[in-house]
Design a protein around this motif. Structure first.
Motif, short mmCIF file in Angstrom:
data_model
loop_
_atom_site.label_atom_id
_atom_site.label_comp_id
_atom_site.label_asym_id
_atom_site.label_seq_id
_atom_site.Cartn_x
_atom_site.Cartn_y
_atom_site.Cartn_z
N MET A 131 18.77 -17.86 3.89
CA MET A 131 17.39 -17.34 4.03
C MET A 131 17.07 -17.00 5.48
O MET A 131 16.37 -16.03 5.77
N LYS A 132 17.62 -17.80 6.41
CA LYS A 132 17.35 -17.56 7.82
C LYS A 132 17.93 -16.24 8.28
O LYS A 132 17.41 -15.60 9.20
N LEU A 133 19.07 -15.84 7.67
CA LEU A 133 19.70 -14.57 8.04
C LEU A 133 18.88 -13.37 7.57
O LEU A 133 18.94 -12.30 8.16
N TRP A 134 18.13 -13.57 6.48
CA TRP A 134 17.35 -12.46 5.92
C TRP A 134 16.03 -12.25 6.65
O TRP A 134 15.48 -11.16 6.63
N LYS A 135 15.51 -13.28 7.29
CA LYS A 135 14.20 -13.18 7.93
C LYS A 135 14.15 -12.11 9.02
O LYS A 135 13.21 -11.30 9.05
N PRO A 136 15.12 -12.05 9.95
CA PRO A 136 15.06 -10.98 10.96
C PRO A 136 15.13 -9.58 10.35
O PRO A 136 14.44 -8.66 10.81
N ALA A 137 15.96 -9.42 9.29
CA ALA A 137 16.09 -8.11 8.66
C ALA A 137 14.79 -7.71 7.96
O ALA A 137 14.35 -6.56 8.07
N ILE A 138 14.19 -8.67 7.27
CA ILE A 138 12.92 -8.38 6.58
C ILE A 138 11.83 -8.07 7.59
O ILE A 138 11.02 -7.14 7.40
N LEU A 139 11.77 -8.83 8.69
CA LEU A 139 10.77 -8.60 9.73
C LEU A 139 10.96 -7.23 10.37
O LEU A 139 9.99 -6.49 10.60
N SER A 140 12.20 -6.86 10.64
CA SER A 140 12.48 -5.54 11.23
C SER A 140 12.08 -4.42 10.28
O SER A 140 11.53 -3.40 10.71
N LEU A 141 12.36 -4.62 8.99
CA LEU A 141 11.98 -3.61 8.00
C LEU A 141 10.47 -3.44 7.93
O LEU A 141 9.96 -2.31 7.85
N LEU A 142 9.73 -4.55 7.99
CA LEU A 142 8.27 -4.48 7.96
C LEU A 142 7.73 -3.77 9.19
O LEU A 142 6.78 -2.97 9.09
N VAL A 143 8.30 -4.04 10.35
CA VAL A 143 7.86 -3.39 11.58
C VAL A 143 8.11 -1.88 11.50
O VAL A 143 7.25 -1.07 11.89
N ILE A 144 9.27 -1.50 10.96
CA ILE A 144 9.59 -0.07 10.81
C ILE A 144 8.62 0.61 9.85
O ILE A 144 8.13 1.72 10.11
N LEU A 145 8.32 -0.06 8.73
CA LEU A 145 7.40 0.52 7.75
C LEU A 145 6.00 0.67 8.31
O LEU A 145 5.29 1.63 7.99
N ILE A 146 5.57 -0.28 9.14
CA ILE A 146 4.23 -0.23 9.73
C ILE A 146 4.15 0.86 10.79
O ILE A 146 3.16 1.60 10.87
N LEU A 147 5.19 0.98 11.62
CA LEU A 147 5.17 1.94 12.72
C LEU A 147 5.51 3.36 12.29
O LEU A 147 5.14 4.32 12.98
N PHE A 148 6.20 3.52 11.16
CA PHE A 148 6.66 4.84 10.76
C PHE A 148 5.52 5.86 10.62
O PHE A 148 5.65 6.99 11.11
N PRO A 149 4.39 5.54 9.94
CA PRO A 149 3.32 6.56 9.82
C PRO A 149 2.80 7.03 11.17
O PRO A 149 2.52 8.22 11.36
N PHE A 150 2.68 6.10 12.14
CA PHE A 150 2.15 6.47 13.45
C PHE A 150 3.15 7.34 14.22
O PHE A 150 2.78 8.33 14.86
N VAL A 151 4.43 6.96 14.15
CA VAL A 151 5.46 7.74 14.83
C VAL A 151 5.57 9.13 14.21
O VAL A 151 5.70 10.14 14.91
N TYR A 152 5.48 9.20 12.88
CA TYR A 152 5.57 10.48 12.19
C TYR A 152 4.40 11.39 12.55
O TYR A 152 4.56 12.61 12.72
N LEU A 153 3.20 10.81 12.69
CA LEU A 153 2.04 11.60 13.09
C LEU A 153 2.23 12.22 14.48
O LEU A 153 1.91 13.38 14.71
N VAL A 154 2.75 11.43 15.41
CA VAL A 154 3.00 11.93 16.76
C VAL A 154 4.02 13.06 16.73
O VAL A 154 3.85 14.11 17.37
N LEU A 155 5.11 12.86 15.98
CA LEU A 155 6.14 13.89 15.89
C LEU A 155 5.61 15.16 15.23
O LEU A 155 5.90 16.28 15.67
N LEU A 156 4.81 14.99 14.17
CA LEU A 156 4.25 16.14 13.47
C LEU A 156 3.26 16.90 14.35
O LEU A 156 3.15 18.13 14.26
N SER A 157 2.53 16.17 15.20
CA SER A 157 1.57 16.83 16.09
C SER A 157 2.25 17.66 17.17
O SER A 157 1.63 18.54 17.77
N MET A 158 3.53 17.39 17.41
CA MET A 158 4.28 18.13 18.43
C MET A 158 5.16 19.22 17.82
O MET A 158 5.91 19.88 18.54
N ALA A 159 5.10 19.39 16.50
CA ALA A 159 5.96 20.37 15.82
C ALA A 159 5.14 21.57 15.37
O ALA A 159 3.91 21.55 15.35
N SER A 160 5.86 22.62 14.99
CA SER A 160 5.25 23.81 14.38
C SER A 160 6.35 24.58 13.64
O SER A 160 7.54 24.47 13.98
#
Length: 256
Positions: A1-30
């Protein structure tokens, strides 16, 4: 279980940050069309136009900041003072129940009910009218928020100051304000966010003339202009992120 915690935490951080990062990238595209993997242009062209008259985003940002700061400041201060009267009133429960009235209806319906009176008062389609309309939903929140502050301990402190010869002004500025500083800041942040993200009342009372950032976001989406929509979303989430940082640094850490 201890081995899965860092992976799960990293996945949650990526899922939370992805919409914001995508918005920034989309605002710079055309010219990003299916099935192209990468946009035809990627740069700061869209951001450079924010200072021009083509989009009016800079003006919308300034209007949104002015409206939200006005609503937050007035709602917080008036809510703090008037909540004392409500909390010590013999019919406290009835008055507290009435503060929930603006939240019974949807903001659009509430705005439609108010539109006649705002039209008669000459506030329809003006920033002042939007501020007054948003105040009518932010002020009850402040009343409810500060209701827990006025308890027996606070009343005892007020009586102690009066016994020592202090007047009402000294009681508020020398005793109550320092004690409630954390709550005042939190209420200011919350009412600012209520006003900042408000769309229903603004669209009804502003009738399209008061174009805040929330109005701009929906306008760009309706026009299928996703790049400017993403840009306006980036501007829309910037102040809440700053407030969240200030809230954590200056309020939450002191409470903890």
């Amino acid at each position: 279980m201890k081995l899965w915690k860092p992976a799960i935490l990293s996945l949650l951080v990526i899922l939370i940050l992805f919409p914001f990062v995508y918005l920034v990238l989309l605002s710079m595209a055309s010219n990003w069309r299916f099935p192209e993997v990468l946009p035809a242009y990627f740069g700061l062209k869209n951001w450079s136009r924010i200072f021009g008259s083509e989009t009016g985003l800079l003006g919308s940002f300034i209007i949104s900041v002015v409206i939200s700061l006005s609503v937050a400041t007035v709602s917080t201060l008036s809510g703090f003072f008037i909540s004392r009267t409500v909390s010590y009133h013999p019919r406290k429960n009835t008055l507290t129940l009435l503060t929930y009235f603006p939240y019974i209806m949807a903001p659009v319906v509430f705005g439609a009910c108010l539109s006649f009176f705002f039209l008669k008062l000459g506030l329809f389609g003006k920033p002042t009218g939007v501020i007054v309309a948003q105040f009518m939903i932010a002020f009850p929140y402040a009343l409810i928020f500060f209701s827990s502050f006025w308890n027996e301990r606070t009343k005892s402190l007020e009586n102690l100051v009066a016994t020592l010869g202090g007047n009402r002004v000294q009681t508020f500025f020398k005793v109550l304000f320092p004690i409630a500083k954390g709550m005042l800041l939190i209420c200011f942040f919350q009412t600012f966010l209520i006003s900042w993200f408000e769309y229903g009342l603004t669209s009804i009372i502003g009738v399209g003339k008061v174009q805040t950032l929330t109005i701009k976001v929906f306008l760009f989406i309706k026009e299928a202009n996703f790049y400017y929509g993403a840009l306006s979303c980036c501007l829309l989430i910037f102040p809440p992120v700053v407030l969240l940082y200030l809230n954590k640094k200056y309020v939450f850490n002191k409470i903890v």
